[in-house]
Design a protein around this motif. Structure first.
Motif, PDB file in Angstrom:
ATOM      1  N   LEU A   1       1.691   3.220 -11.608  1.00 47.34           N
ATOM      2  CA  LEU A   1       0.351   2.709 -11.317  1.00 47.34           C
ATOM      3  C   LEU A   1      -0.394   2.408 -12.599  1.00 47.34           C
ATOM      4  CD1 LEU A   1      -1.042   4.981  -8.469  1.00 47.34           C
ATOM      5  CD2 LEU A   1      -0.221   2.637  -8.316  1.00 47.34           C
TER       6      LEU A   1
ATOM      7  N   ARG B   1       0.845  -1.204   0.000  1.00 49.38           N
ATOM      8  CA  ARG B   1       0.000   0.000   0.000  1.00 49.38           C
ATOM      9  C   ARG B   1       0.878   1.251   0.000  1.00 49.38           C
ATOM     10  NH1 ARG B   1      -2.820  -2.924   3.853  1.00 49.38           N
ATOM     11  NH2 ARG B   1      -2.194  -1.475   5.495  1.00 49.38           N
TER      12      ARG B   1
ATOM     13  N   ILE C   1       2.074   1.788  -3.512  1.00 46.56           N
ATOM     14  CA  ILE C   1       0.982   2.358  -4.312  1.00 46.56           C
ATOM     15  C   ILE C   1       0.865   3.854  -4.039  1.00 46.56           C
ATOM     16  CG2 ILE C   1      -1.549   2.413  -4.564  1.00 46.56           C
ATOM     17  CD1 ILE C   1      -0.462   0.012  -5.978  1.00 46.56           C
TER      18      ILE C   1
ATOM     19  N   LEU D   1      -2.002  -4.061 -10.706  1.00 49.86           N
ATOM     20  CA  LEU D   1      -2.094  -2.740 -10.088  1.00 49.86           C
ATOM     21  C   LEU D   1      -0.943  -1.821 -10.501  1.00 49.86           C
ATOM     22  CD1 LEU D   1      -3.098  -3.982  -6.548  1.00 49.86           C
ATOM     23  CD2 LEU D   1      -4.592  -2.940  -8.256  1.00 49.86           C
ATOM     24  N   VAL D   2       0.158  -2.423 -10.921  1.00 52.61           N
ATOM     25  CA  VAL D   2       1.370  -1.687 -11.290  1.00 52.61           C
ATOM     26  C   VAL D   2       1.880  -2.268 -12.595  1.00 52.61           C
ATOM     27  CG1 VAL D   2       3.807  -1.346 -10.605  1.00 52.61           C
ATOM     28  CG2 VAL D   2       2.008  -1.129  -8.906  1.00 52.61           C
TER      29      VAL D   2
ATOM     30  N   LEU E   1       2.408  -6.762  -6.959  1.00 46.39           N
ATOM     31  CA  LEU E   1       1.549  -5.681  -7.453  1.00 46.39           C
ATOM     32  C   LEU E   1       1.375  -5.754  -8.969  1.00 46.39           C
ATOM     33  CD1 LEU E   1       2.906  -2.795  -5.217  1.00 46.39           C
ATOM     34  CD2 LEU E   1       0.600  -3.784  -5.119  1.00 46.39           C
TER      35      LEU E   1
END
Length: 105
Positions: A69, A16, A19, A55-56, A50
């Motif tokens: 991101l 997190r 992110i 997400l990445v 990730l």
């Protein structure tokens, strides 16, 4: 992508944090690892999770890898949370009307 995989990836506080840092733009692993109390290889493993969760994404820039991101990767999570929030809004509104006695219950 699988919603469970995304939530599993986001369950870890280090991921997190990554992110959050990537919200300001692409970063390499050295930059991402600098403020963390873990090694660069450990950060790379978090980035792999990730990335696998969608997400990445990674882009090679010369000898460096830049991580950024994938806003669309968070869309499935956001959509699910929005659906849950709407369901709660409806339930709470029905409860309010029931308690206040103004309408269906």
């Amino acid at each position: 992508m699988d919603l469970d995989r995304k939530f599993a990836a986001l369950a870890d506080p280090t991921r997190r944090h990554i992110i959050t840092v990537l919200r300001s733009g692409p970063k390499d692993v050295v930059t991402l690892a600098r403020p963390l109390p873990i090694s660069r290889p450990a950060v790379s493993k978090h980035l792999a999770v990730l990335t696998a969760a969608g997400l990445v994404e990674v882009e090679k820039s010369g000898r460096r890898r830049l991580y950024r991101l994938r806003p669309e990767g968070l869309a499935e999570v956001r959509d699910w949370l929005d659906q849950v929030a709407r369901a709660w809004d409806v339930a709470l509104e029905r409860f309010r009307r029931h308690v206040e006695g103004d309408g269906e219950g």
